[in-house]
Design an enzyme around this catalytic site. Sequence first.
Site, PDB file in Angstrom:
ATOM      1  CD  GLU A 193      27.919  85.746  17.446  1.00  0.00           C
ATOM      2  OE1 GLU A 193      29.008  85.173  17.570  1.00  0.00           O
ATOM      3  OE2 GLU A 193      26.819  85.139  17.506  1.00  0.00           O
ATOM      4  CD  GLU A 316      24.615  84.620  13.746  1.00  0.00           C
ATOM      5  OE1 GLU A 316      25.075  83.682  14.427  1.00  0.00           O
ATOM      6  OE2 GLU A 316      25.329  85.472  13.188  1.00  0.00           O
TER       7      GLU A 316
HETATM    8  O1  AHR Z   1      26.067  80.842  12.595  1.00  0.00           O
HETATM    9  C1  AHR Z   1      27.347  80.428  12.935  1.00  0.00           C
HETATM   10  C2  AHR Z   1      28.091  81.456  13.770  1.00  0.00           C
HETATM   11  O2  AHR Z   1      27.452  81.590  14.993  1.00  0.00           O
HETATM   12  C3  AHR Z   1      28.111  82.854  13.231  1.00  0.00           C
HETATM   13  O3  AHR Z   1      29.140  83.054  12.325  1.00  0.00           O
HETATM   14  C4  AHR Z   1      28.344  83.675  14.456  1.00  0.00           C
HETATM   15  O4  AHR Z   1      27.788  84.960  14.348  1.00  0.00           O
HETATM   16  C5  AHR Z   1      27.721  82.856  15.556  1.00  0.00           C
HETATM   17  O5  AHR Z   1      28.561  82.685  16.631  1.00  0.00           O
END
Ligand code: AHR
Length: 514
Positions: A193, A316
């Site tokens: 991110e 994710e």
């Molecule tokens: O999964 C939780 C968080 O969500 C992670 O740390 C981040 O990459 C995303 O914003």
Amino acid sequence: MKQTILILVLVWGVFFGAASQNRLTVDATQDGPQISKYIYGHFAEHLGRCIYDGIWVGPDSPIPNINGYRKDVFEALKALDIPVLRWPGGCFADTYHWKDGIGPREQRPKIKNVFWGGTVEDNSFGTHEFLNLCEMLGCDAYISANVGSGTVGEMVDWIEYMISDEDVEMANLRRKNGREEPWKVRFLGIGNESWGCGGNMTPEYYANLLRQYSGYAWEYARDRMVRVGCGANGEDYNWTRVLMQNARGNMDALSVHYYTIAGPSWNNKTAATGFGEDLYFSGIRAGLRMEELIRRHSNVMDEYDPRKRVGLYVDEWGIWTDVEPGTNPGFLFQQNSMRDALIAATTFDIFNRNADRVKMANIAQTVNVLQAMILTEGGRMVLTPTYHVFNMYKVHGDATLLKASLITEKYAHGDQSVPAISQTVSRDAEGKVHLSLSNVHPAKEVKLTVAFNGKQPARVNGGSVLTAPAFNAVNTFDKPETVKPAPFMNYKLLASGELEVTLPPRSVITLEMQ
Ligand code: AHR
């Protein structure tokens, strides 16, 4: 006149059981792409109670453990055959300096986990603990390197420490710390991110960093590591475009993150339990948005990489709700319901149907965080409905996708609707065909006719079904088996050779055919 005949036919169908309006036609005449097993991947971050409590309790814990790893959780993950585990973050990764997590545990420095509750991280779970766990689980390791607050030098030292078998300083340090042989580390994420917690970068700035980090990663790892560029936040297609324009030759895969929010907004995510049909429907619908995201990111990637060399990794994903009442908001501990199991199943169907581009996905997260597989409380553990979906879908990993066209009725709620049925069909290396079907309708059983063009499986070997007394049903520590799979028998082979399946409301089914 025509209308009258149509109505009569429909009425006759309802009363006398004519073939259902729902029809799945599987094209068994040609093979689709291989469904990567990594689509069923996982993600464990130093966040809340995912690593500590969830996976690692330390060798001196009264909780039964194998050299510090919780025995119950380890065994549950082993049974799931998890193909890949991503670590150490998440946002945590871009604050993580790996040398803090090696050497004697009592001498490791303590740091503040700035993103997740400001807790003190004692670094007792580090590189050795993670990579040994991957070996014990038999899964591939996916390391997220620190780009936001780290350096190229730090990253290449880490690579050498993990995978070098030469007589060089970092490999010798690893040997000194008790590990003679290098580990196998298949995946290297270059930042996480980077548009947000990983450095607040513009895509142009990050693309340059990716070129730099990735170039050095190549020198030290060559093709032993798959280099994953940090991808977009949800529907930020410009991020994907800039990365593909400026750095497509400097990565083997590009990620994207998308979280499902059932509530009206990011700031009003709503509870994981006790919700009504409005939030059931909006959760299912928001999960299905993954289809559009994948299609549009893939379209951008196709412009620059028509041969699809660069994989799209959804590293994710999952539903993000409010935390359980009374728990630390920074720990992201949430329950997990039958709705969430359906979100997992329909999301897998989207990944599988796009298997020519989607080569990995990692649900957030493995234990005690967001849409977890497993929840723990002290020495107790419970498997969530999502765990069971992973178990039912793993048969599609590395199988060949069979393309299929689906005519399905809708599940309408208010003035909106979603398709009631979702599907994946694949053929494995032994020639077995697996058919996964979901019915997201919360109250209505649906019948589906399945027909094969080309080689028709001669028999159904068996199947399992996951359903629950209610769409918001959960497994708790006191009632851990409210939502669990059962044998499924509600299908019949018709004289025509077609298969008729009756899907209970709010259910996921997997059938094996041959
Ligand atoms: O999964 C939780 C968080 O969500 C992670 O740390 C981040 O990459 C995303 O914003």
